[in-house]
Design a protein around this motif. Structure first.
Motif, PDB file in Angstrom:
ATOM      1  N   TYR A  54       0.846  -1.150   0.010  1.00  0.00           N
ATOM      2  CA  TYR A  54       0.236  -0.036   0.156  1.00  0.00           C
ATOM      3  C   TYR A  54       0.807   1.152   0.087  1.00  0.00           C
ATOM      4  CZ  TYR A  54      -4.209  -2.727   0.963  1.00  0.00           C
ATOM      5  OH  TYR A  54      -5.283  -3.493   1.221  1.00  0.00           O
ATOM      6  N   ALA A  55       2.058   1.118   0.394  1.00  0.00           N
ATOM      7  CA  ALA A  55       3.105   2.454   0.424  1.00  0.00           C
ATOM      8  C   ALA A  55       3.321   2.831  -1.109  1.00  0.00           C
ATOM      9  CB  ALA A  55       4.118   2.072   1.265  1.00  0.00           C
ATOM     10  N   PRO A  59      -1.213   9.754   0.666  1.00  0.00           N
ATOM     11  CA  PRO A  59      -2.193  10.210   1.344  1.00  0.00           C
ATOM     12  C   PRO A  59      -2.789  11.600   1.092  1.00  0.00           C
ATOM     13  CG  PRO A  59      -0.083  10.550   2.554  1.00  0.00           C
ATOM     14  CD  PRO A  59       0.332   9.968   1.096  1.00  0.00           C
ATOM     15  N   GLU A  60      -4.104  11.599   1.129  1.00  0.00           N
ATOM     16  CA  GLU A  60      -4.773  12.900   0.726  1.00  0.00           C
ATOM     17  C   GLU A  60      -4.636  13.860   1.895  1.00  0.00           C
ATOM     18  OE1 GLU A  60      -5.947  13.961  -2.261  1.00  0.00           O
ATOM     19  OE2 GLU A  60      -5.351  12.048  -3.200  1.00  0.00           O
ATOM     20  N   PRO A  69      -2.574   3.489   2.046  1.00  0.00           N
ATOM     21  CA  PRO A  69      -2.332   3.119   3.360  1.00  0.00           C
ATOM     22  C   PRO A  69      -2.930   3.702   4.685  1.00  0.00           C
ATOM     23  CG  PRO A  69      -0.344   4.205   2.914  1.00  0.00           C
ATOM     24  CD  PRO A  69      -1.632   4.572   1.836  1.00  0.00           C
ATOM     25  N   ASN A  70      -2.976   3.355   5.942  1.00  0.00           N
ATOM     26  CA  ASN A  70      -3.427   3.760   6.966  1.00  0.00           C
ATOM     27  C   ASN A  70      -2.219   3.568   7.920  1.00  0.00           C
ATOM     28  OD1 ASN A  70      -6.391   2.670   5.606  1.00  0.00           O
ATOM     29  ND2 ASN A  70      -6.271   4.684   6.170  1.00  0.00           N
ATOM     30  N   LYS A 157      -4.515   3.270  12.513  1.00  0.00           N
ATOM     31  CA  LYS A 157      -4.530   2.201  11.712  1.00  0.00           C
ATOM     32  C   LYS A 157      -6.165   2.197  11.076  1.00  0.00           C
ATOM     33  CE  LYS A 157      -5.489  -1.239  15.228  1.00  0.00           C
ATOM     34  NZ  LYS A 157      -4.851  -2.511  15.882  1.00  0.00           N
ATOM     35  N   ASP A 158      -7.040   2.421  11.723  1.00  0.00           N
ATOM     36  CA  ASP A 158      -8.492   2.666  11.237  1.00  0.00           C
ATOM     37  C   ASP A 158      -8.887   3.696  10.608  1.00  0.00           C
ATOM     38  OD1 ASP A 158      -8.922   0.096  12.431  1.00  0.00           O
ATOM     39  OD2 ASP A 158      -9.096   1.018  14.373  1.00  0.00           O
ATOM     40  N   ALA A 159      -7.912   4.647  10.304  1.00  0.00           N
ATOM     41  CA  ALA A 159      -8.108   5.997   9.633  1.00  0.00           C
ATOM     42  C   ALA A 159      -9.303   6.760  10.327  1.00  0.00           C
ATOM     43  CB  ALA A 159      -8.516   5.697   8.170  1.00  0.00           C
TER      44      ALA A 159
END
Length: 180
Positions: A54-55, A59-60, A69-70, A157-159
């Motif tokens: 995911y890296a 991120p937005e 990713p989170n 981790k859960d955004a």
């Protein structure tokens, strides 16, 4: 805060799909969980996400961003490209219980401008502080310079929970994040 010299550390050459997962060398407490390794993204952040692939995404702004990713620390999270001069360096320093890991994104290219920038982060054992340092965030225009489009902060981790820096990060600036 001056940029730390990480040239004596380990250098990585990235392409657009490269990610590097490495042990921290110490436990780092992040959102009440001890972390022993992280994954470095070309896109200006590290993640503790168990899916390192995911890296390759970015991120937005603002965080949290529910798209993977989170579980990340974003020093200058944006869509970056590798250039001929792009290097990402890591440097482990100190002795227990005061070790630190510094990661430098050196001469990464912002995708919209193809202009180089340099910034870094340091993670501190024990205090679990995070320091961001910005050597060069001038990417070629007011709409992209000094973090105008970059996600700067942390995300769980859960955004669900995040810490955002919504100000600018001009050349020579630094931020220190204290965990509570």
């Amino acid at each position: 805060m001056r940029k730390r010299d990480t040239s004596a550390g380990t250098q990585y050459v990235f392409d657009a799909l490269t990610v590097v997962t490495l042990p921290l060398g110490f436990n780092f407490n992040f959102y009440n969980e001890d972390r022993a390794s992280l994954t470095i993204s070309l896109n200006g952040y590290v993640t503790f996400d168990p899916q390192p692939i995911y890296a390759i995404f970015w991120p937005e702004k603002p965080l949290p961003d529910s798209f993977p990713p989170n579980d990340l620390i974003s020093v200058y999270g944006d869509m970056m490209e590798p250039g001929l001069n792009t290097r990402i360096q890591t440097l482990f320093e100190g002795a227990a219980p005061e070790r630190r890991l510094t990661i430098t994104w050196d001469k990464v290219l912002l995708w919209t401008s193809s202009t180089e920038g340099t910034f870094q982060m340091t993670l501190y054992e024990g205090s679990n502080d995070i320091v961001f340092r910005y050597k060069d965030t001038t990417f070629g225009g007011q709409s992209v310079d000094a973090g105008a489009t970059a996600a700067v902060g942390t995300e769980d981790k859960d955004a669900f929970e995040a810490t955002n820096w919504l100000g600018t990060v001009p050349d020579g600036s630094a931020l220190r994040l204290f965990q509570t």
